[in-house]
Enzyme design. Sequence first.
Site, PDB file in Angstrom:
ATOM      1  N   GLY A   1     -89.696   6.371  53.860  1.00 39.19           N
ATOM      2  CA  GLY A   1     -89.116   7.448  53.090  1.00 39.19           C
ATOM      3  C   GLY A   1     -88.631   8.349  54.064  1.00 39.19           C
ATOM      4  O   GLY A   1     -87.431   9.285  53.624  1.00 39.19           O
TER       5      GLY A   1
ATOM      6  N   TYR B   1    -101.889  -6.031  47.733  1.00 44.52           N
ATOM      7  CA  TYR B   1    -101.173  -4.908  47.223  1.00 44.52           C
ATOM      8  C   TYR B   1    -101.898  -4.401  45.908  1.00 44.52           C
ATOM      9  O   TYR B   1    -101.636  -5.142  44.830  1.00 44.52           O
ATOM     10  CB  TYR B   1     -99.895  -4.940  47.062  1.00 44.52           C
ATOM     11  CG  TYR B   1     -99.111  -5.222  48.400  1.00 44.52           C
ATOM     12  CD1 TYR B   1     -99.584  -4.862  49.607  1.00 44.52           C
ATOM     13  CD2 TYR B   1     -97.777  -5.642  48.345  1.00 44.52           C
ATOM     14  CE1 TYR B   1     -98.931  -5.078  50.663  1.00 44.52           C
ATOM     15  CE2 TYR B   1     -96.951  -6.150  49.380  1.00 44.52           C
ATOM     16  CZ  TYR B   1     -97.586  -5.872  50.574  1.00 44.52           C
ATOM     17  OH  TYR B   1     -96.676  -6.042  51.900  1.00 44.52           O
TER      18      TYR B   1
END
Length: 391
Positions: A264, A109
């Site tokens: 989301g 990440y």
Amino acid sequence: MDTNPTKEANAMEKAGSGQVSRRGLLGVAGAGLAAASLAAGAVSAAPPTARQAGSRRKLGSLEVSSIGLGVQNMHRTYQTTIPDRAEMIRIIRAAYDRGVTLFDTAEAYGPFEDERILGEAAQPFRNKIVITSKFGWNIAPDGKRVSSDPLNSRPEHIKAAVEGSLKRLRTDHLDMVYQHRVDPAVPIEDVAGAIKDLKAEGKVLHWGLCEMGLGTLRRAHAELPVAAVQNEYSMLWRGPEAEVLPLCEQLGIGFVPWSPLGVGFLTGAIDAQTAYAPGDIRGRETRFSRENVTANLALVTLLKRWASARQATPAQIALAWLLAQKPWIVPIPGTTQMAHMVENTGAMAIRFTPAEARELNAAVAAITVKGDRLPPAVQAFSGVEAPPRPS
């Protein structure tokens, strides 16, 4: 809903000033607290429910909060905007104050940057939380990926990757480390051997696998007990229910859903008119294509109906649904907004009666999700089996 990507990015940048985020909080209990945290930049005290019985779970023998925090996009959001680093640190610390003890990240990440953010943020309470990271991608010490050979789980590389993670996370041990993706060139027994060495040195306490083949999981667990499996799992992607979850239950392995809010989608933030910024992977997932997303919005409609009845938000219902599936499931929603962190952790207080759970499960099962969860080139790294160890 605002579906203009530029306006969405601006809204995210304005969240720290106290304006309502794109997801909204539907005027439910807790919205005032979230807004106050945003406006004042304050860290609120943990609500009583965050530390009550039932808000703790086990991943193997590792005890954690029933909802964790995924530290993946704090260096760059899906929309490719760069969040404010100081605010990301405040969010992590506020999550701890609200009862979160599981913080998940990975060397990939950034690469590296989200480990650095978490390492700085967690310093005041490092020994009171569980930090998990991941190895497995072929990332050079300078952070560059080796595109010609993308995976690397050779034992010497694993040990070097863990050393790098420890430095960036400012800690002397990882509570758990995952193989991020199975390396088709390295027997899983060799991977387990490297973890055994790291455990003997006290640098790793537990280990897990992500998106692995079932045979690889069985072999890994036989070689060295696996604490947790991390796969995508949500109302939007229920693939693990067929074989992965039953195997975890059989072996006594915990399960950590990544993307528990469907990147989301299950919050109501996406519809058929949503446009995606260049670099946003959701723009390449066919489940969000115009021809499929309209049908998939039936899930959001269902969540909104249940949220209204329970005075909650769709995100909270989606997370509580995951918690209701098995007592050893621990979702790790990620966010770059204080209001969303407050909202997500509030799901720890939601309980379904057996009748409610059956009703909601039946309603979810009646909706057929259309489209694929990942682009083919990304999906190819999931479900891989490690090669046999040479005899």
